[in-house]
Design an enzyme around this catalytic site. Sequence first.
Site, short mmCIF file in Angstrom:
data_model
loop_
_atom_site.label_atom_id
_atom_site.label_comp_id
_atom_site.label_asym_id
_atom_site.label_seq_id
_atom_site.Cartn_x
_atom_site.Cartn_y
_atom_site.Cartn_z
N CYS A 170 0.85 -1.19 0.00
CA CYS A 170 0.00 0.00 0.00
C CYS A 170 0.89 1.25 0.00
CB CYS A 170 -0.93 0.00 1.20
SG CYS A 170 -0.13 0.33 2.77
N CYS B 239 2.86 1.87 3.18
CA CYS B 239 3.99 0.94 3.35
C CYS B 239 5.14 1.31 2.42
CB CYS B 239 3.54 -0.51 3.12
SG CYS B 239 2.66 -1.17 4.56
N CYS C 3 -2.96 -4.88 1.39
CA CYS C 3 -1.51 -4.70 1.32
C CYS C 3 -0.77 -5.97 1.77
CB CYS C 3 -1.10 -3.52 2.19
SG CYS C 3 0.67 -3.32 2.37
N CYS D 229 1.32 -4.78 5.31
CA CYS D 229 0.66 -4.42 6.58
C CYS D 229 -0.67 -5.14 6.78
CB CYS D 229 0.49 -2.91 6.70
SG CYS D 229 -0.69 -2.24 5.51
N ASP E 249 -4.27 -13.08 64.57
CA ASP E 249 -5.10 -14.27 64.44
C ASP E 249 -6.56 -13.87 64.41
OD1 ASP E 249 -2.88 -15.86 64.44
OD2 ASP E 249 -2.99 -16.34 66.59
ZN ZN Z 1 0.59 -1.53 3.85
#
Ligand code: ZN
Length: 523
Positions: free
Chosen positions: A21, A24, A102, A105, A338
């Site tokens: 994409c 990216c 993509c 990613c 106690d």
């Molecule tokens: Zn991507």
Amino acid sequence: MLPLKEKDKPIVQKLLSSGCCARCVLRFCCVSVQAAYRKPPQDTLEELQAFISDTENSKSHDAAVSEPPNKRVKLEPIGTEEDDNAAAVAVVKPKDEESSVCVACLGILQELCGSTQAVKIAERVKAEKYEFDTVVLSVSLPAQLCVREHSCWLHVKKEMREKSMAVDKDDVVQVKEAFKWIMQGLVAKELGGVAVVTRSLFEVSVEFTHPETDADCHFLALTCADCFKPAKNKQSVFTRMAVVKALEKISDAVFLKHYACPPTEPTGSCSPQDVQCLHVSIFIAGRYNKFCRSLPQTPWVIDGERRMESSVEELIAAHVLPSFRADGFNFSSSGREDVDVRTLGNGRPFAMELLNPHRSRLSKVEMKQLQETINESSDKIRVRDLQIVSREAMSRMKEGEEDKTKSYTALVWTQKPIRSDDIAFIDDIKDLTLDQKTPLRVLHRRALAVRQRVVHRMNTRFLDSHHFYLGLKTQAGTYIKEFVHGDFGRTKPNLSVLLKTDTDILELDVESVDVDWPPSIPE
Ligand code: ZN
């Protein structure tokens, strides 16, 4: 204008052709200008296409760009952008290519990253009604993203080597980083301008999974078996950490033999999991009195069965948890009594860790009201000095605990009749050192040992011929009941040895726990 240089052109070309994409592509070109990622991805894609077509016109003879241009270029699916924007893009590209995911990613920087998601995240945060000043956004990605990233990296590395470009894999912008650059501002806006920062007490986590490509990691187990050891609490051995480690070890040649380069195209995007919100623990402290001889400090359970209907911590927590809207708590105290021992005087210091509080601040007035509510709710306990403290301050309660002193009152029975004079000598005993073998009654949970403890002072108050009150000031950790009855000679010396008659303890009260924490609050 995109912050790209001439040398990036073949890389852009190559990544777009591989099904990356637009965002990216920027990542692999090491673009660290955050604003570039915040642009609508369609605009970025068009700019990238214009950028490389310019290359083709001017350098069409260049061997490095001989691949068919734009053959696999796909557009981001449109989900987050304006409708008119989408229409404009649809004219540019055939419709069937708009939904491609993509390869790098898996959709995270595409339709899973934008204002629609920011609205979803903000809605979840608002629904839980947390109180916070800042928020940190954390992202959890599927481990196979690392494998795909590595494959894309090898794909462009070849290109760069041919062009003798020196680029470090570390300079590639991480998916996580780009996601945050885009989302932080959008989430902040949806939350009404609250600061989304890198460190905060309040964390909102977004997790993505992609079952379709989970098997992408599997070949690594064959090449690097020792990176993938089964661990407790882990559903899969293919954790992100293990995958990163295996990728550091694997040679390029072996990787390329087992895995496609560039990665294959997925059919669907990642699935966003439920947004998780978590506020770090807060801590409160105070002192408690216990006026009841049938109330344990913490729930008393034997063989899975509850012995007493309540406990000190539950009586306190019942009011504290709703005030802070916390999910749970951990209780700790300076020693414990106690079940049949009362704690009088100023009380015993205690602290509570409140887990995932949706509310983290109460004013002094509100804390005082909370204390009053606790005190009005039961006559078995009473709380004072209730306050919010830091995690670090809490350790003050435990530190040097053995050196602290505690004061007690015991009601003692003697077998032989006594007169007031017979017990008077006890008042003169100072700093009496005891050897205490682990008491029989706690042997099942404490190691057998002889512990030395000091009784600093004692005083007596004659009651009748078989009873007297014994006041003691001792080192913390002294077993008082055992000192009085002797525990079959396991505590030496003991009161029956001193008085030369059998003695037993009928009642015991803690009069004071001398720990100067938490600070006292004037009534
Ligand atoms: Zn991507």
